[in-house]
Design a protein around this motif. Sequence first.
Motif, PDB file in Angstrom:
ATOM      1  N   ILE A  47      24.408 -26.969  25.959  1.00 43.63           N
ATOM      2  CA  ILE A  47      25.048 -27.639  27.102  1.00 43.63           C
ATOM      3  C   ILE A  47      26.576 -27.579  27.005  1.00 43.63           C
ATOM      4  O   ILE A  47      27.272 -28.053  27.886  1.00 43.63           O
ATOM      5  CB  ILE A  47      24.586 -29.107  27.238  1.00 43.63           C
ATOM      6  CG1 ILE A  47      24.997 -29.936  26.005  1.00 43.63           C
ATOM      7  CG2 ILE A  47      23.085 -29.190  27.444  1.00 43.63           C
ATOM      8  CD1 ILE A  47      24.717 -31.423  26.135  1.00 43.63           C
TER       9      ILE A  47
ATOM     10  N   MET B 250      33.443 -21.568  20.894  1.00 40.40           N
ATOM     11  CA  MET B 250      32.882 -21.648  22.240  1.00 40.40           C
ATOM     12  C   MET B 250      33.093 -20.279  22.873  1.00 40.40           C
ATOM     13  O   MET B 250      34.235 -19.850  23.050  1.00 40.40           O
ATOM     14  CB  MET B 250      33.603 -22.750  23.015  1.00 40.40           C
ATOM     15  CG  MET B 250      32.885 -23.282  24.219  1.00 40.40           C
ATOM     16  SD  MET B 250      31.206 -23.887  23.988  1.00 40.40           S
ATOM     17  CE  MET B 250      31.425 -25.475  23.223  1.00 40.40           C
TER      18      MET B 250
ATOM     19  N   GLY C  60      29.829 -30.657  20.221  1.00 41.04           N
ATOM     20  CA  GLY C  60      29.527 -31.547  19.096  1.00 41.04           C
ATOM     21  C   GLY C  60      29.449 -30.763  17.794  1.00 41.04           C
ATOM     22  O   GLY C  60      29.951 -31.210  16.749  1.00 41.04           O
TER      23      GLY C  60
HETATM   24  S1  SF4 Z   1      26.060 -29.230  19.779  1.00 36.31           S
HETATM   25 FE1  SF4 Z   1      26.894 -27.143  20.040  1.00 36.31          FE
HETATM   26  S2  SF4 Z   1      25.081 -25.835  20.303  1.00 36.31           S
HETATM   27 FE2  SF4 Z   1      24.413 -27.964  20.627  1.00 36.31          FE
HETATM   28  S3  SF4 Z   1      24.590 -28.283  22.844  1.00 36.31           S
HETATM   29 FE3  SF4 Z   1      26.520 -28.996  21.964  1.00 36.31          FE
HETATM   30  S4  SF4 Z   1      27.872 -27.189  22.057  1.00 36.31           S
HETATM   31 FE4  SF4 Z   1      25.780 -26.433  22.334  1.00 36.31          FE
END
Ligand code: SF4
Lengths: 315, 247
Positions: B90, B106, B94
């Motif tokens: 998403i 990213m 995190g």
């Molecule tokens: S923690 Fe990383 S891999 Fe998981 S949804 Fe968030 S950005 Fe994507």
Amino acid sequence: MVEHGIHATQAVVTLDVPLPGIIWGWMITLNMWAKSIGTGVIIVGAFLLYRHKKEEMPNLRWQMPLISFIFLNIFLLFTLTDLHHPYRMVNIFLHPHWTSAITVGAWMASLFTALVTVMLVIGYFDAHPYTGKNWKLAKVARENSSFYEKIFPFVVFLAFPVTLYTAIIMAEAAARELWQTPAEVMQMIWAALLAGSAGLIMISGSWSKESRKDLALVLAIATLFSFLMYMGEYFFSFKSAEAEATLAYVHSGGEYNAEFWFAMVLGFIIPFFLAVRNMKEDNRTLLRFAAILALIGLYLAKDVWLKIPQMLNLS
Amino acid sequence: MKLGFLVDLNLCMGCKGCEVACKVENEVPLGSWRLRVKYIDIGTFPEASRSFTPLRCNHCESAPCERICPVSALHYLENGIVNVDSSRCIGCAGCMMACPYGAIYMDPETNTADKCTYCAHRVESGMMPACVVICPVQANIFGDIDDDESHISRYIMEHQGAVQVRKPEKNTIPKHFYVGGGNQTLNPLAQQRIEGYSLFNNVTHLKHIGNPHESVIDRFLEPFETEEKLDNRSFVDFDNKAYEGGH
Ligand code: SF4
Ligand code: SF4
């Protein structure tokens, strides 16, 4: 420690990729700040209802969920907007991963917002008996007026984990040594009390003096302990090399230093003294001023704490 | 089976072959890296030396990135690889906050998190990761650390006492080892970064590639936008002026 220092190692990076920079920026600061208000008004509101009669705070029943609703929606909006794929937010509900505080938090915050919305609808139509006389929603809300009081204890109970889960996300962010669980949990509690009391101060013009005095007391305690917590972390960061290196961005002057001390003095110390003074002599304008300063200070302090660990090189 | 990686820093000569092979194999976009080789100069003249440290995801046994991912986009494979499902991600970042090694980026094209997967797609079909194959001095050693007879296990046993992982204090239990490393090469806090260490400070992307700093509105409109059709003409017509000063 000297043997690990740069002067001893004389190790200089001569070719590497650039640092990624700040990834969680102002939207996350705003998100945390708004959540503190959204949950804090419920927690402080419950405290006031425990201490005083409802009649002393006539608009509390509907304006408390109103403030909470507005700021929870700001929080949800910016949570969504900060995602690189906002529409995929639905994956948190379709494919939840329960070890993640982000997942648990999203579920709890959604439930919390739904319950606050119900409280707002009931509270509003009860407080405005002539509004929407023929509306079905208004009728249902008025018929189920007692539901408000039934769900309120549960909402208060839920407000704590909703306000605290960001601290657990920060604890799970193992790369950022500055964010430690017990300290962040305490920070979040003080932030909720600070933001909650400040939010309610804005609508407390018509309340009894005693209830306003209690609000000033909560604001004074919250600003004092927030300040002490930040000071503790600021001066005792040497307990971990990474935290020390992170706080160097504040210790060594520059924009984060200015933002940090602005938050400490303008946001915590001045409102503390204003709130203490207000407990002795009731001055609504001054108390509102203290509340606004405290809210600005809270935003700035959270902003510094969120950003500085992201400036540290991790590898 | 538990796949692990070992880099012998005594052998690495900093040719960046692995970095390039990884870029090509995984189509890693401009400005992003799954694997990079860091140059570190140690000491003062005339007692100076240069060391090269390849850095990639450690495929930690207790991975903070996997734990924090709210949708299990980051997940374990049976062979111990920490894999990414970018169609589920998403983009909350995190994992970027959680990985103590800065191994996640990213992706500016997909706007999802990505990282080294030990070339899981190659491993699945019995091949070695691209960076292992390309290394001219065989400094990269890859294999099953559960198997005592594997090359990597024997290498670890032969170099007992000299095998290190990055940031062991984080309790992530990395499955990526170094031989010949030290505080100066493996501890980022022991290194100084002086102006000019990076050639890629300000990478700009062509419009059709996307931009990590894209506007908030773009994020909401993206699913409804149709891709610009590209042909050779697009490159001839490319307005260089608009991107001047970007690099
Ligand atoms: S923690 Fe990383 S891999 Fe998981 S949804 Fe968030 S950005 Fe994507
Ligand atoms: S090195 Fe970072 S990205 Fe790789 S498994 Fe460990 S925590 Fe995750």
